[in-house]
Design a protein around this motif. Structure first.
Motif, mmCIF file in Angstrom:
data_model
loop_
_atom_site.group_PDB
_atom_site.id
_atom_site.type_symbol
_atom_site.label_atom_id
_atom_site.label_comp_id
_atom_site.label_asym_id
_atom_site.label_seq_id
_atom_site.Cartn_x
_atom_site.Cartn_y
_atom_site.Cartn_z
ATOM 1 N N ASP A 97 63.721 -50.229 31.301
ATOM 2 C CA ASP A 97 64.481 -49.932 32.235
ATOM 3 C C ASP A 97 64.308 -51.820 32.624
ATOM 4 N N LEU A 98 65.082 -52.729 32.862
ATOM 5 C CA LEU A 98 64.530 -54.237 32.777
ATOM 6 C C LEU A 98 65.364 -54.077 34.572
ATOM 7 N N VAL A 99 64.572 -54.913 35.586
ATOM 8 C CA VAL A 99 65.121 -55.144 36.209
ATOM 9 C C VAL A 99 64.973 -56.093 36.960
ATOM 10 N N PRO A 100 65.808 -56.879 36.776
ATOM 11 C CA PRO A 100 65.854 -58.575 36.710
ATOM 12 C C PRO A 100 66.241 -59.800 37.674
ATOM 13 N N GLY A 101 67.079 -58.722 39.123
ATOM 14 C CA GLY A 101 67.023 -58.881 40.146
ATOM 15 C C GLY A 101 66.889 -59.460 41.452
ATOM 16 N N HIS A 102 65.569 -58.941 41.178
ATOM 17 C CA HIS A 102 64.385 -58.707 42.245
ATOM 18 C C HIS A 102 63.141 -58.311 41.704
ATOM 19 N N THR A 103 61.943 -59.227 42.994
ATOM 20 C CA THR A 103 60.679 -58.705 42.122
ATOM 21 C C THR A 103 60.224 -57.635 43.310
ATOM 22 N N MET A 138 73.966 -61.419 53.270
ATOM 23 C CA MET A 138 73.127 -61.122 52.722
ATOM 24 C C MET A 138 71.988 -60.667 54.057
ATOM 25 N N ASN A 139 71.055 -60.032 52.940
ATOM 26 C CA ASN A 139 70.095 -59.528 53.498
ATOM 27 C C ASN A 139 68.775 -60.205 53.531
ATOM 28 N N THR A 140 68.018 -60.828 54.461
ATOM 29 C CA THR A 140 66.781 -61.441 54.291
ATOM 30 C C THR A 140 65.364 -60.703 54.377
ATOM 31 N N ILE A 141 64.136 -61.532 54.326
ATOM 32 C CA ILE A 141 63.229 -61.781 55.008
ATOM 33 C C ILE A 141 62.048 -62.789 55.341
ATOM 34 N N ARG A 142 61.836 -62.659 56.860
ATOM 35 C CA ARG A 142 61.225 -64.228 57.197
ATOM 36 C C ARG A 142 60.224 -64.161 58.331
ATOM 37 N N GLY A 143 59.814 -64.867 58.058
ATOM 38 C CA GLY A 143 58.227 -65.001 59.087
ATOM 39 C C GLY A 143 56.676 -64.711 59.551
ATOM 40 N N PHE A 144 57.329 -64.238 57.850
ATOM 41 C CA PHE A 144 56.332 -64.145 57.502
ATOM 42 C C PHE A 144 55.426 -64.930 56.335
ATOM 43 N N SER A 145 55.570 -66.346 56.006
ATOM 44 C CA SER A 145 55.190 -67.489 54.962
ATOM 45 C C SER A 145 54.880 -68.419 55.465
ATOM 46 N N PHE A 155 67.697 -55.419 47.377
ATOM 47 C CA PHE A 155 67.740 -54.454 47.567
ATOM 48 C C PHE A 155 66.968 -53.753 48.976
ATOM 49 N N PHE A 156 65.868 -52.745 49.085
ATOM 50 C CA PHE A 156 64.950 -52.836 49.587
ATOM 51 C C PHE A 156 64.493 -54.414 50.409
ATOM 52 N N SER A 157 63.713 -54.451 51.897
ATOM 53 C CA SER A 157 63.815 -55.390 52.459
ATOM 54 C C SER A 157 62.338 -55.564 51.623
ATOM 55 N N PHE A 204 67.264 -52.309 26.196
ATOM 56 C CA PHE A 204 66.891 -52.185 27.777
ATOM 57 C C PHE A 204 68.069 -51.605 28.993
ATOM 58 N N ARG A 205 67.933 -50.828 30.051
ATOM 59 C CA ARG A 205 68.519 -50.311 30.615
ATOM 60 C C ARG A 205 68.464 -51.849 31.528
ATOM 61 N N VAL A 206 69.613 -51.876 32.334
ATOM 62 C CA VAL A 206 69.277 -53.428 33.221
ATOM 63 C C VAL A 206 69.604 -52.633 35.093
ATOM 64 N N ASP A 207 69.070 -52.990 35.510
ATOM 65 C CA ASP A 207 69.016 -52.480 36.395
ATOM 66 C C ASP A 207 70.580 -53.522 37.526
ATOM 67 N N MET A 208 71.039 -52.858 38.152
ATOM 68 C CA MET A 208 71.569 -53.915 39.375
ATOM 69 C C MET A 208 72.010 -55.198 38.155
ATOM 70 N N ALA A 209 72.428 -54.821 37.242
ATOM 71 C CA ALA A 209 73.214 -55.979 36.056
ATOM 72 C C ALA A 209 74.004 -56.907 36.326
ATOM 73 N N GLY A 210 75.182 -56.559 37.435
ATOM 74 C CA GLY A 210 75.830 -57.416 38.803
ATOM 75 C C GLY A 210 75.497 -57.943 39.350
ATOM 76 N N SER A 211 74.462 -57.948 40.299
ATOM 77 C CA SER A 211 73.830 -58.206 40.982
ATOM 78 C C SER A 211 73.399 -60.043 40.888
ATOM 79 N N LEU A 212 73.323 -60.856 39.757
ATOM 80 C CA LEU A 212 72.416 -61.890 39.836
ATOM 81 C C LEU A 212 72.525 -62.923 40.445
ATOM 82 N N VAL A 213 73.941 -63.584 40.445
ATOM 83 C CA VAL A 213 74.678 -64.424 40.812
ATOM 84 C C VAL A 213 74.839 -64.320 41.711
#
Length: 509
Positions: A97-103, A138-145, A155-157, A204-213
């Protein structure tokens, strides 16, 4: 398309829940190796493993912290390399399972990206140029860095989005697809793929493959990006197989993927068949919308496989909305349609969805479909020798829970039915992955569902009637040998076929 996909039948493994060999209560890679012969005997010759890389496991491994290292709870890189080798000895293939869209937010790339001073990872993720700027839609995270900006999440925050650029950059902080940052991200993901393919992985099975650009409403930018990847893959690893979690085969196959799923999200009407209060295979539903969606998708899709899974780690078990006879007829459908079949672990014995479990590793409502495999009568159903309270998730507590051990010795079990269906599929080219399909009869709110499969001069008519009542359909060619059957046989008279209730039949025609 890699040649081995032409007869591939996949078995999806959620590693945490398949087989524990070191008594820590969590499934592991040596456990998968231990069960390869079982999977092969069932008839599956390919595996899809859910993510097994280092992770904080806030999203069951879909939050990757190191793409190059197996999570210690599953074993080592050497264990995974050994799994590839052992699978190949048995004529089997393995997709990771490859997750290319996020870490994960814990990934070292992201920690570096959060720093104020510019560094090689500054543009590895999608950041706005100030913390107060929130991009529309778009969802974001902020105020921590210490870095001034908000980071887009996929996906999740806790899953910051990797930067592959914007199709049409509209603001100063938005980078084009060919900017150095997005190009570096793409190059690194290709390095990840090459690392595991060189070790023996088969694709690979590619997670959320349509989410990159981003800013890519029609996904044309993402399609173009994947075409670049496939141009490289075809030269470097021509036998690597790629299946996308995209859910829109007309786009994903055009992008270069060999396979895509019709899934429980989007316009597929997949749930009409298996997972709703009036599911078709429960005997009182409607398959016609699914048939129309399938035909429309196939008409638009380029060459490739459209795959219909029995289930996966993101949806309730097949048995949740279907009675046992409905499950059996559903498998007759799944194993007679074109595309590569995908069986979710435990579906072949009718494992149940467990209700009201606390969320585990971001599972929430999905958690009940991720419980341990039920192998036999020993402690913890043979999944683990750990104390019950240490198990990744609890075992189905029901006294009549299905097990592999019981069903392998019962000639009338669901396991034996699935195994037989796979044998029939393999013995008849028309039923294979690449055979042609034509729907013959798919009425609204009625049965049966009838379709014709053709290949290599062979024609097989599939007739499925999960209803409590008999059905009829027009057919002027007659029926030949019944090569597979559940329930009563059909009969034909004066151009009309009568189909018994609760039946499934495959006829040579």
């Amino acid at each position: 398309m890699p040649a081995w996909l032409k007869d591939a039948i996949f078995y999806e493994i959620y590693p945490q829940s398949f087989q524990d060999t070191n008594a820590d209560g969590i499934g592991d890679i040596p456990g998968i190796i231990h069960r390869l012969d079982y999977i092969r005997e069932l008839g599956c010759n390919a595996l899809w493993l859910n993510p097994c890389f280092a992770s904080p496991f806030l999203d069951a491994g879909y939050d990757v912290a190191d793409y190059y290292t197996v999570a210690p709870r599953y074993g080592t890189n050497e264990d995974l390399k050994n799994l590839f080798a052992e699978a190949h000895k048995r004529g089997m293939h393995v997709l990771l399972d490859l997750v290319p869209g996020h870490t994960a937010a814990e990934h070292p790339w992201f920690r570096e990206s959060c720093k104020a001073e510019k560094n090689p990872y500054t543009d590895r993720y999608v950041w706005t140029d100030e913390v107060w700027r929130i991009p529309e839609g778009m969802n974001t995270i902020r105020g921590f860095s210490e870095r001034d900006g908000a980071c887009v999440v996929n996906f999740f925050s806790h899953q910051p989005a990797l930067n592959y650029g914007f199709l049409n950059p509209a603001e100063s902080w938005q980078q084009s697809m060919d900017a150095p940052g997005p190009q570096a991200t793409l190059a690194e993901m290709k390095n990840v793929m090459a690392f595991w393919l060189s070790m023996g992985c088969d694709g690979f099975r590619v997670d959320m493959a349509g989410s990159l650009v981003k800013n890519d409403p029609e996904q044309e930018g993402t399609i173009a990006l994947w075409r670049q990847v496939f141009a490289w893959l075809e030269k470097a690893f021509p036998e690597a197989a790629m299946v996308s979690e995209w859910g829109e085969p007309d786009r994903s196959l055009r992008a270069g993927f060999h396979m895509d799923f019709l899934l429980h999200f989007g316009p597929s009407h997949y749930n009409d068949l298996f997972r709703c209060d009036n599911a078709f295979f429960a005997g009182n539903g409607d398959a016609s919308a699914f048939v129309k969606a399938y035909e429309a998708t196939r008409a638009k899709a380029e060459q490739g496989l459209i795959c219909i899974p029995s289930g996966n780690h993101d949806m309730q078990r097949l048995t949740t909305h279907l009675p046992e006879d409905g499950v059996r007829i559903a498998f007759a459908f799944l194993l007679s349609m074109p595309g590569a079949p995908f069986l979710y672990y435990g579906d072949e014995i009718g494992m149940r969805y467990l209700w009201d479990l606390p969320s585990k590793e971001g599972g929430y409502s999905r958690t009940g479909a991720r419980t341990p495999m039920q192998w036999g009568r020993t402690a913890n159903a043979g999944f683990s020798s750990a104390a019950p309270e240490k198990l990744y998730l609890p075992i189905d507590p029901a006294g009549d829970r299905p097990t592999v051990e019981a069903q392998m010795t019962d000639p009338d079990s669901l396991y034996q039915e699935v195994r037989h269906l796979i044998e029939v599929r393999r013995a008849n080219p028309a039923l294979g992955n690449l055979g042609r399909l034509r729907f013959v009869y798919a009425p609204e709110k009625a049965c049966p569902l009838v379709y014709l499969r053709e290949a290599e001069g062979e024609r097989v008519l599939v007739i499925l009637n999960p209803s409590e009542t008999a059905g009829t359909f027009p057919w002027t060619e007659g029926l030949g040998e019944r090569i597979y059957g559940q329930g009563g046989a059909a009969s034909v008279e004066n151009g009309t076929v009568t189909v018994p209730a609760k039946s499934a039949s495959f006829y040579r025609v």
